[in-house]
Design a protein around this motif. Sequence first.
Motif, PDB file in Angstrom:
ATOM      1  N   ASP A  51       0.823  -1.211   0.000  1.00 25.74           N
ATOM      2  CA  ASP A  51       0.000   0.000   0.000  1.00 25.74           C
ATOM      3  C   ASP A  51       0.855   1.258   0.000  1.00 25.74           C
ATOM      4  OD1 ASP A  51      -2.247  -1.600   0.080  1.00 25.74           O
ATOM      5  OD2 ASP A  51      -2.676  -1.262   2.202  1.00 25.74           O
ATOM      6  N   LEU A  52       2.069   1.149   0.528  1.00 24.90           N
ATOM      7  CA  LEU A  52       2.996   2.287   0.572  1.00 24.90           C
ATOM      8  C   LEU A  52       3.928   2.317  -0.633  1.00 24.90           C
ATOM      9  CD1 LEU A  52       4.028   2.103   4.351  1.00 24.90           C
ATOM     10  CD2 LEU A  52       2.333   3.615   3.317  1.00 24.90           C
ATOM     11  N   GLY A  53       3.763   1.343  -1.545  1.00 22.85           N
ATOM     12  CA  GLY A  53       4.628   1.289  -2.714  1.00 22.85           C
ATOM     13  C   GLY A  53       5.952   0.608  -2.458  1.00 22.85           C
ATOM     14  N   ILE A  54       6.050  -0.189  -1.390  1.00 20.86           N
ATOM     15  CA  ILE A  54       7.290  -0.889  -1.041  1.00 20.86           C
ATOM     16  C   ILE A  54       7.074  -2.389  -1.200  1.00 20.86           C
ATOM     17  CG2 ILE A  54       8.937  -1.390   0.823  1.00 20.86           C
ATOM     18  CD1 ILE A  54       8.269   1.394   1.959  1.00 20.86           C
ATOM     19  N   ASP A  55       7.877  -3.040  -2.036  1.00 22.60           N
ATOM     20  CA  ASP A  55       7.757  -4.477  -2.276  1.00 22.60           C
ATOM     21  C   ASP A  55       8.555  -5.253  -1.238  1.00 22.60           C
ATOM     22  OD1 ASP A  55       6.179  -4.150  -4.564  1.00 22.60           O
ATOM     23  OD2 ASP A  55       7.936  -3.920  -5.848  1.00 22.60           O
ATOM     24  N   LEU A  56       7.906  -6.222  -0.598  1.00 23.52           N
ATOM     25  CA  LEU A  56       8.575  -7.097   0.351  1.00 23.52           C
ATOM     26  C   LEU A  56       8.343  -8.551  -0.043  1.00 23.52           C
ATOM     27  CD1 LEU A  56       7.745  -5.490   3.829  1.00 23.52           C
ATOM     28  CD2 LEU A  56       9.891  -5.384   2.563  1.00 23.52           C
ATOM     29  N   PRO A  57       9.248  -9.452   0.348  1.00 21.60           N
ATOM     30  CA  PRO A  57       9.048 -10.872   0.062  1.00 21.60           C
ATOM     31  C   PRO A  57       7.786 -11.396   0.743  1.00 21.60           C
ATOM     32  CG  PRO A  57      11.309 -10.442   0.745  1.00 21.60           C
ATOM     33  CD  PRO A  57      10.530  -9.191   1.027  1.00 21.60           C
ATOM     34  N   ARG A  58       7.413 -12.622   0.409  1.00 24.24           N
ATOM     35  CA  ARG A  58       6.147 -13.174   0.888  1.00 24.24           C
ATOM     36  C   ARG A  58       6.205 -13.704   2.315  1.00 24.24           C
ATOM     37  NH1 ARG A  58       2.649 -14.331   3.300  1.00 24.24           N
ATOM     38  NH2 ARG A  58       0.898 -15.735   2.925  1.00 24.24           N
ATOM     39  N   THR A  59       7.254 -14.398   2.706  1.00 20.04           N
ATOM     40  CA  THR A  59       7.269 -15.075   4.006  1.00 20.04           C
ATOM     41  C   THR A  59       8.024 -14.261   5.055  1.00 20.04           C
ATOM     42  OG1 THR A  59       9.302 -16.322   3.598  1.00 20.04           O
ATOM     43  CG2 THR A  59       7.229 -17.287   2.795  1.00 20.04           C
ATOM     44  N   SER A  96      10.320 -15.262   7.106  1.00 16.78           N
ATOM     45  CA  SER A  96      11.759 -15.553   7.106  1.00 16.78           C
ATOM     46  C   SER A  96      12.467 -14.779   6.001  1.00 16.78           C
ATOM     47  CB  SER A  96      12.000 -17.058   6.944  1.00 16.78           C
ATOM     48  OG  SER A  96      11.450 -17.532   5.730  1.00 16.78           O
ATOM     49  N   GLN A  97      11.806 -14.605   4.863  1.00 11.30           N
ATOM     50  CA  GLN A  97      12.390 -13.804   3.790  1.00 11.30           C
ATOM     51  C   GLN A  97      12.343 -12.318   4.131  1.00 11.30           C
ATOM     52  OE1 GLN A  97       9.716 -15.180   0.739  1.00 11.30           O
ATOM     53  NE2 GLN A  97      11.230 -16.576  -0.149  1.00 11.30           N
ATOM     54  N   GLN A  98      11.245 -11.873   4.722  1.00  9.68           N
ATOM     55  CA  GLN A  98      11.115 -10.466   5.094  1.00  9.68           C
ATOM     56  C   GLN A  98      12.161 -10.058   6.123  1.00  9.68           C
ATOM     57  OE1 GLN A  98       7.040 -10.317   6.375  1.00  9.68           O
ATOM     58  NE2 GLN A  98       6.203 -10.370   4.289  1.00  9.68           N
ATOM     59  N   ALA A  99      12.609 -11.032   6.929  1.00  6.96           N
ATOM     60  CA  ALA A  99      13.602 -10.738   7.970  1.00  6.96           C
ATOM     61  C   ALA A  99      14.976 -10.417   7.405  1.00  6.96           C
ATOM     62  CB  ALA A  99      13.708 -11.913   8.938  1.00  6.96           C
ATOM     63  N   THR A 100      15.141 -10.539   6.075  1.00  7.69           N
ATOM     64  CA  THR A 100      16.403 -10.171   5.434  1.00  7.69           C
ATOM     65  C   THR A 100      16.286  -8.836   4.699  1.00  7.69           C
ATOM     66  OG1 THR A 100      15.920 -11.322   3.346  1.00  7.69           O
ATOM     67  CG2 THR A 100      16.923 -12.621   5.106  1.00  7.69           C
ATOM     68  N   ALA A 101      15.086  -8.255   4.665  1.00  9.70           N
ATOM     69  CA  ALA A 101      14.869  -7.003   3.938  1.00  9.70           C
ATOM     70  C   ALA A 101      15.323  -5.811   4.783  1.00  9.70           C
ATOM     71  CB  ALA A 101      13.392  -6.855   3.574  1.00  9.70           C
ATOM     72  N   GLY A 102      15.637  -4.715   4.122  1.00  6.09           N
ATOM     73  CA  GLY A 102      15.968  -3.486   4.814  1.00  6.09           C
ATOM     74  C   GLY A 102      17.266  -3.568   5.592  1.00  6.09           C
ATOM     75  N   THR A 103      17.321  -2.861   6.703  1.00  7.97           N
ATOM     76  CA  THR A 103      18.527  -2.796   7.529  1.00  7.97           C
ATOM     77  C   THR A 103      18.193  -3.186   8.963  1.00  7.97           C
ATOM     78  OG1 THR A 103      18.158  -0.448   8.001  1.00  7.97           O
ATOM     79  CG2 THR A 103      19.562  -0.986   6.112  1.00  7.97           C
ATOM     80  N   ALA A 104      19.197  -3.672   9.671  1.00  7.74           N
ATOM     81  CA  ALA A 104      18.994  -4.143  11.039  1.00  7.74           C
ATOM     82  C   ALA A 104      18.829  -2.977  12.004  1.00  7.74           C
ATOM     83  CB  ALA A 104      20.166  -5.019  11.464  1.00  7.74           C
ATOM     84  N   VAL A 105      17.984  -3.171  13.019  1.00  5.26           N
ATOM     85  CA  VAL A 105      17.832  -2.240  14.130  1.00  5.26           C
ATOM     86  C   VAL A 105      18.336  -2.967  15.371  1.00  5.26           C
ATOM     87  CG1 VAL A 105      16.197  -0.922  15.535  1.00  5.26           C
ATOM     88  CG2 VAL A 105      15.865  -1.108  13.055  1.00  5.26           C
ATOM     89  N   ALA A 106      19.203  -2.316  16.127  1.00  4.65           N
ATOM     90  CA  ALA A 106      19.928  -3.008  17.188  1.00  4.65           C
ATOM     91  C   ALA A 106      19.045  -3.489  18.327  1.00  4.65           C
ATOM     92  CB  ALA A 106      21.031  -2.105  17.732  1.00  4.65           C
ATOM     93  N   SER A 107      18.032  -2.700  18.687  1.00  2.33           N
ATOM     94  CA  SER A 107      17.223  -3.064  19.849  1.00  2.33           C
ATOM     95  C   SER A 107      15.860  -2.410  19.747  1.00  2.33           C
ATOM     96  CB  SER A 107      17.902  -2.627  21.146  1.00  2.33           C
ATOM     97  OG  SER A 107      17.915  -1.207  21.232  1.00  2.33           O
TER      98      SER A 107
END
Length: 326
Positions: free
Chosen positions: A104-112, A114-125
């Motif tokens: 809805d925001l125009g951002i494509d993410l994987p389906r599952t 576990s795959q989504q957990a590799t998208a973007g950048t890590a946040v420490a806490s």
Amino acid sequence: MEGLTAVHSRIAEIQNRILTLASASSTSTSAALSSQWASAASAAGLTGTSAAAATGTTATTGSGLETQAVAAAQRYLGVPYAWGGTDPSVGLDCSGLVQRVYADLGIDLPRTSSQQATAGTAVASLAEARPGDLVFFDNSSSRPGIDHVGIYVGNGKMIAAPQAGQVVQVQDVGSPSVIRRVLPASAAASPTAPSSGAGLGGVPYADLFTAAGARHGVDPALLAGVAKVESGFDSSAVSPAGATGLMQFMPATAAGLGVTATDPASSIDGAARYLRQLTDRFGSTDLALAAYNAGPGTVSRYGGIPPYAETQSYVRKVTSAAEAYS
């Protein structure tokens, strides 16, 4: 807790009926959603007129795109959980919800998840998490790895599709295994920091320029410059030639892009997409602006900025305005 469950059930009836409305980014749709939520909240014995008021989330905090992410997630509150679900009219699972919200925001993410957990950048806490960040969990001892995801909305809360027999709801985050930031970096900046240059802070529709620019890879300051020169930021402007709206689309161009020219959000998003296409086609911002003004066919015919005083002046004015907003 029984009272809260009853509230969610009551609101779910209304939510399922309004999910088919157009995007909440539209001004008219937002008003309709607010009206529907007000009725639902009143019927359930709640005060407040918005989804945020009904759920206790803080959709008004954070940057513009963060706020949009939370608002987009709130639209699906009350949708039933369905394993493998990606259609809100039928049901959503946790990763289906996340994929839908960010689409809805125009951002494509994987389906599952576990795959989504590799998208973007890590946040420490969690202490560093921002609204719109994704929070992931490993809930299965028999199967190691990420198996659940929610959308952080602030104050230690997330929106998630929990499990069979439940609905999309606001929950405590707890202790996520992984946190990822998938919104553009500019969207996650401190609310006191300018989203794009010192000058955009006081520009009308600044959040829409920032969001559309992030989606399509166009400088938000350039979009603001186009709006200033085209309409003076007047969403009801109509030119003698028949161009309408904030970004002054001719009817045929608007139809080809699927743009509602009089809706600022749609108009700005369409302009960002169009400028991205023109820049990719002609290889420079100046030529893209010339094509926006005089038409791509004219730029192709002359092999550059056409020898029209209006178009040459237009390119200079937009460029100057964009520099002032940068």
